[in-house]
Motif scaffolding. Structure first.
Motif, PDB file in Angstrom:
ATOM      1  N   PHE A  26       0.833  -1.205   0.000  1.00 15.47           N
ATOM      2  CA  PHE A  26       0.000   0.000   0.000  1.00 15.47           C
ATOM      3  C   PHE A  26       0.865   1.252   0.000  1.00 15.47           C
ATOM      4  CE2 PHE A  26      -3.757  -2.363   1.508  1.00 15.47           C
ATOM      5  CZ  PHE A  26      -3.177  -3.435   2.168  1.00 15.47           C
ATOM      6  N   TYR A  36       0.220   5.310   1.090  1.00 16.36           N
ATOM      7  CA  TYR A  36      -0.650   6.321   1.686  1.00 16.36           C
ATOM      8  C   TYR A  36       0.091   7.648   1.706  1.00 16.36           C
ATOM      9  CZ  TYR A  36      -3.175   2.318   3.721  1.00 16.36           C
ATOM     10  OH  TYR A  36      -3.873   1.152   3.912  1.00 16.36           O
ATOM     11  N   GLN A  64      -0.043  11.169   4.186  1.00 11.03           N
ATOM     12  CA  GLN A  64      -0.565  11.630   5.455  1.00 11.03           C
ATOM     13  C   GLN A  64      -0.393  13.128   5.557  1.00 11.03           C
ATOM     14  OE1 GLN A  64       1.372  10.080   8.986  1.00 11.03           O
ATOM     15  NE2 GLN A  64      -0.425  10.525  10.253  1.00 11.03           N
ATOM     16  N   LEU A  78      -4.498   9.234   7.167  1.00 12.04           N
ATOM     17  CA  LEU A  78      -3.853   8.535   6.054  1.00 12.04           C
ATOM     18  C   LEU A  78      -4.878   8.346   4.941  1.00 12.04           C
ATOM     19  CD1 LEU A  78      -2.170   7.632   8.656  1.00 12.04           C
ATOM     20  CD2 LEU A  78      -1.497   5.679   7.251  1.00 12.04           C
ATOM     21  N   ARG A  79      -4.497   8.728   3.764  1.00 10.89           N
ATOM     22  CA  ARG A  79      -5.368   8.523   2.604  1.00 10.89           C
ATOM     23  C   ARG A  79      -4.686   7.570   1.630  1.00 10.89           C
ATOM     24  NH1 ARG A  79      -6.586  14.353   0.441  1.00 10.89           N
ATOM     25  NH2 ARG A  79      -4.460  14.711   1.179  1.00 10.89           N
ATOM     26  N   LEU A  80      -5.454   6.597   1.180  1.00 11.93           N
ATOM     27  CA  LEU A  80      -4.912   5.543   0.319  1.00 11.93           C
ATOM     28  C   LEU A  80      -4.749   6.063  -1.106  1.00 11.93           C
ATOM     29  CD1 LEU A  80      -4.118   2.526   0.068  1.00 11.93           C
ATOM     30  CD2 LEU A  80      -6.540   2.059  -0.420  1.00 11.93           C
ATOM     31  N   MET A 112       3.773  13.613   3.838  1.00  8.15           N
ATOM     32  CA  MET A 112       4.438  12.412   4.333  1.00  8.15           C
ATOM     33  C   MET A 112       3.841  11.229   3.578  1.00  8.15           C
ATOM     34  SD  MET A 112       6.425  10.732   6.480  1.00  8.15           S
ATOM     35  CE  MET A 112       6.672  11.238   8.189  1.00  8.15           C
ATOM     36  N   LEU A 147       3.649   7.108   3.258  1.00 10.80           N
ATOM     37  CA  LEU A 147       3.846   5.892   4.037  1.00 10.80           C
ATOM     38  C   LEU A 147       3.539   4.672   3.185  1.00 10.80           C
ATOM     39  CD1 LEU A 147       2.113   7.148   7.267  1.00 10.80           C
ATOM     40  CD2 LEU A 147       4.502   6.503   7.109  1.00 10.80           C
TER      41      LEU A 147
END
Lengths: 111, 113
Positions: free
Chosen positions: B33, B35, B37, B43-45, B88, B90
């Protein structure tokens, strides 16, 4: 769209007190998970509760899940200054493998 | 221990540059995944992948693409970086299955100037 929504957005308590954070979500899920994030770092998994479970414990953590209300809560008992972090709930849909997070709760535990 | 490694901790790029963010996991996980932030948004995918060469759009794929040529590596590509992509980023991975946790990298803080 984000699946989980945590509240409160921020929580400040004294060491030794309990902290409760809530999460609501929108669609059917397989699991609900809680993660912790220390400032500016990656997320660390805390606990997973399955959709057919109602309550789960892990050390000082207690998680509840109410699928009829599409909500969960995370309780941290006897909090410590080291518990200061952001806490996120995450849900995976029962359709695919994706995983979505809410905006998080920022917990501050004052010594 | 599962390890998810992101290639850079901090990155500064110029507007219009093509940017590659790399993520490698060492536990043979099928799912990976990306994401982003941002403060107040959680957190948004962006994208996820459930197998080599497979990818699915998340909630905010615009301006991004991904590549998964090998199981252990999932790359996020900003085709033409813009200042609104300062964030950011992730990366995470997990096993396939309905009761599995995700493991995260340490994050890449990207600044586009």
């Amino acid at each position: 769209s984000q699946q989980g929504e945590e509240d409160p957005q921020a929580l400040s308590i004294q060491e030794g007190e309990n902290a409760t954070m809530n999460c609501s979500y929108k669609t059917s899920i397989n699991n609900l998970q809680w993660y912790r994030q220390n400032s500016g770092r990656g997320l660390v998994h805390l606990i997973l509760i399955r959709s057919n479970e109602r309550e789960k414990h892990s050390g000082r953590l207690r998680v509840t899940l109410d699928t009829s209300k599409k909500s969960s809560s995370l309780l941290i008992t006897a909090s410590r200054a080291a518990d200061t972090a952001s806490y996120f709930c995450a849900t995976d849909s029962d359709i695919n493998n994706d995983m979505r997070f809410g905006a998080g709760t920022r917990l501050t535990v004052k010594p | 221990d599962v390890k998810v490694t992101q290639s850079s901790r901090y990155l500064v790029k110029r507007t219009g540059e093509k940017v590659f963010l790399e993520c490698v996991q060492d536990m043979d996980h099928e799912n990976m995944f990306w994401y982003r932030q941002d403060p107040g948004l959680g957190l948004r995918l962006i994208y996820f992948s459930y197998d080599v060469k497979m990818k699915e759009k998340g909630d905010i794929p615009e301006g991004y693409s991904v590549s998964r040529e090998k199981k252990e590596r999932f790359s996020l590509i900003l085709e033409s970086a813009s200042t609104n992509q300062t964030s950011m980023y992730l990366c995470a991975s997990s096993l396939t299955g309905i009761h599995t946790e995700a493991f995260f990298g340490q994050g890449t803080r990207l600044t586009v100037v």
